[in-house]
Design an enzyme around this catalytic site. Sequence first.
Site, mmCIF file in Angstrom:
data_model
loop_
_atom_site.group_PDB
_atom_site.id
_atom_site.type_symbol
_atom_site.label_atom_id
_atom_site.label_comp_id
_atom_site.label_asym_id
_atom_site.label_seq_id
_atom_site.Cartn_x
_atom_site.Cartn_y
_atom_site.Cartn_z
ATOM 1 N N HIS A 17 0.817 -1.074 0.047
ATOM 2 C CA HIS A 17 0.110 -0.048 0.079
ATOM 3 C C HIS A 17 0.861 1.306 0.145
ATOM 4 O O HIS A 17 0.717 2.256 -0.763
ATOM 5 C CB HIS A 17 -0.844 0.129 1.350
ATOM 6 C CG HIS A 17 -1.630 1.027 1.194
ATOM 7 N ND1 HIS A 17 -3.241 1.218 0.685
ATOM 8 C CD2 HIS A 17 -1.633 2.608 1.898
ATOM 9 C CE1 HIS A 17 -3.743 2.220 0.826
ATOM 10 N NE2 HIS A 17 -2.804 3.186 1.523
ATOM 11 N N GLU A 18 1.907 1.335 0.839
ATOM 12 C CA GLU A 18 2.483 2.658 0.996
ATOM 13 C C GLU A 18 3.407 2.486 -0.194
ATOM 14 O O GLU A 18 3.847 3.726 -0.571
ATOM 15 C CB GLU A 18 3.493 2.461 2.305
ATOM 16 C CG GLU A 18 2.520 2.639 3.476
ATOM 17 C CD GLU A 18 1.531 3.543 3.688
ATOM 18 O OE1 GLU A 18 1.783 4.688 2.947
ATOM 19 O OE2 GLU A 18 0.542 3.243 4.247
ATOM 20 N N HIS A 21 1.711 4.526 -2.948
ATOM 21 C CA HIS A 21 1.839 5.977 -2.693
ATOM 22 C C HIS A 21 3.305 6.437 -3.137
ATOM 23 O O HIS A 21 3.398 7.665 -3.792
ATOM 24 C CB HIS A 21 1.610 6.478 -1.238
ATOM 25 C CG HIS A 21 0.199 6.116 -0.595
ATOM 26 N ND1 HIS A 21 -1.002 6.662 -1.337
ATOM 27 C CD2 HIS A 21 -0.216 5.317 0.270
ATOM 28 C CE1 HIS A 21 -1.939 6.421 -0.771
ATOM 29 N NE2 HIS A 21 -1.609 5.434 0.279
#
Length: 363
Positions: A17-18, A21
């Site tokens: 997920h990170e 980003h």
Amino acid sequence: MSVLAAIAVLAILIVVHETGHFMAARLQGIYANRFSIGFGPILWKYQGSQTEYAIRAIPLGGFVGFPDDDPESDIPEDDPNLLHNRPILDRAIVISAGVIANLVFAYLVFLTQFTTVGIPDGINFQPGVLVPQVISQSSPAAQAGIRSGDIVLAVDGEPLGSSEAALTTLMRTIQDSPDEAIDLTVQRGDRQLDLTVVPEPGADGKAKIGVQLYPNGTPEYRRPRGILEVFSLAAQEFQRTFVRIVEGFVMLITNFSEVAGQVAGPVKIVEQGAGLAASDSASLFPFTAIISINLAIINILPLPALDGGQLTFLLIEGLRGKPLPNRLQENVMQTGLVLLLGLGIFLIVRDTTQLEVFQKLFQ
């Protein structure tokens, strides 16, 4: 080992997920000076040429930090590569990239499963119905003495047999018996136990005992017939899982009082994953995909401190022609973060106290 495998799944999904980003920012030339797994005090860190990579003490997610929010940054406020100086679309891509990364990863997990393990091709049924999880220690099942991992062999003296119909029979008997005692014969390890459970009526009129039920058996697999079948079946399984999870969230919103008790925190997720890994390591694939899709859907909700909350601010900015005051955004986000961490800690404490090993300490 099964517990470590489940913990590793959660860690991988947070990293995925990170990384979404982070890569969305870096590929657009936007500065990103922090990449952290967890919140709070730093346990370990590495300073790269542009970014500090860290593992923090509170394992309830992670974040990518930008110099825009760093008072010690020496980058000029008008630098075009600061996140807040980019057009709304660029910022929306960065904010939504974590959700997209989790969804893509879930599909890749199904793809990997069908390629390496094979295509599911039925179940080699064994006698009875498996209870992989007792949802709550206050449920009728827990009060009756049923434990996670038990196998229900018979209902009211009638053997359930070795077939898919065993699950249907047990579920129908439970649903049709509100406030009526049901005698169960349960296999636990090498012992057979006679237990009595009293299902409680649900809001939908169907009785429940507070457990998950699965067919008792080992899944069988076949080799894929070709690469196109793998891609097609992975897409179908992804779509089926995604729709089922969305329906679960809709049910949570529309029938919160009935479903809230089933909301799981990190401890419960690890417990479920460990149970699946112990019984069938291949089941970690769908488990990973399900948690990844859940993580994506949760983050896209328009709530403070989540990606959906930040996208909501961008939408308001687009409609107003200018952003909301920074102070207001910071207060909303900080309040949301505190509430989110509070909920996470509550779920950890609740789920930990419901663990079987914890319960035995007070018996």
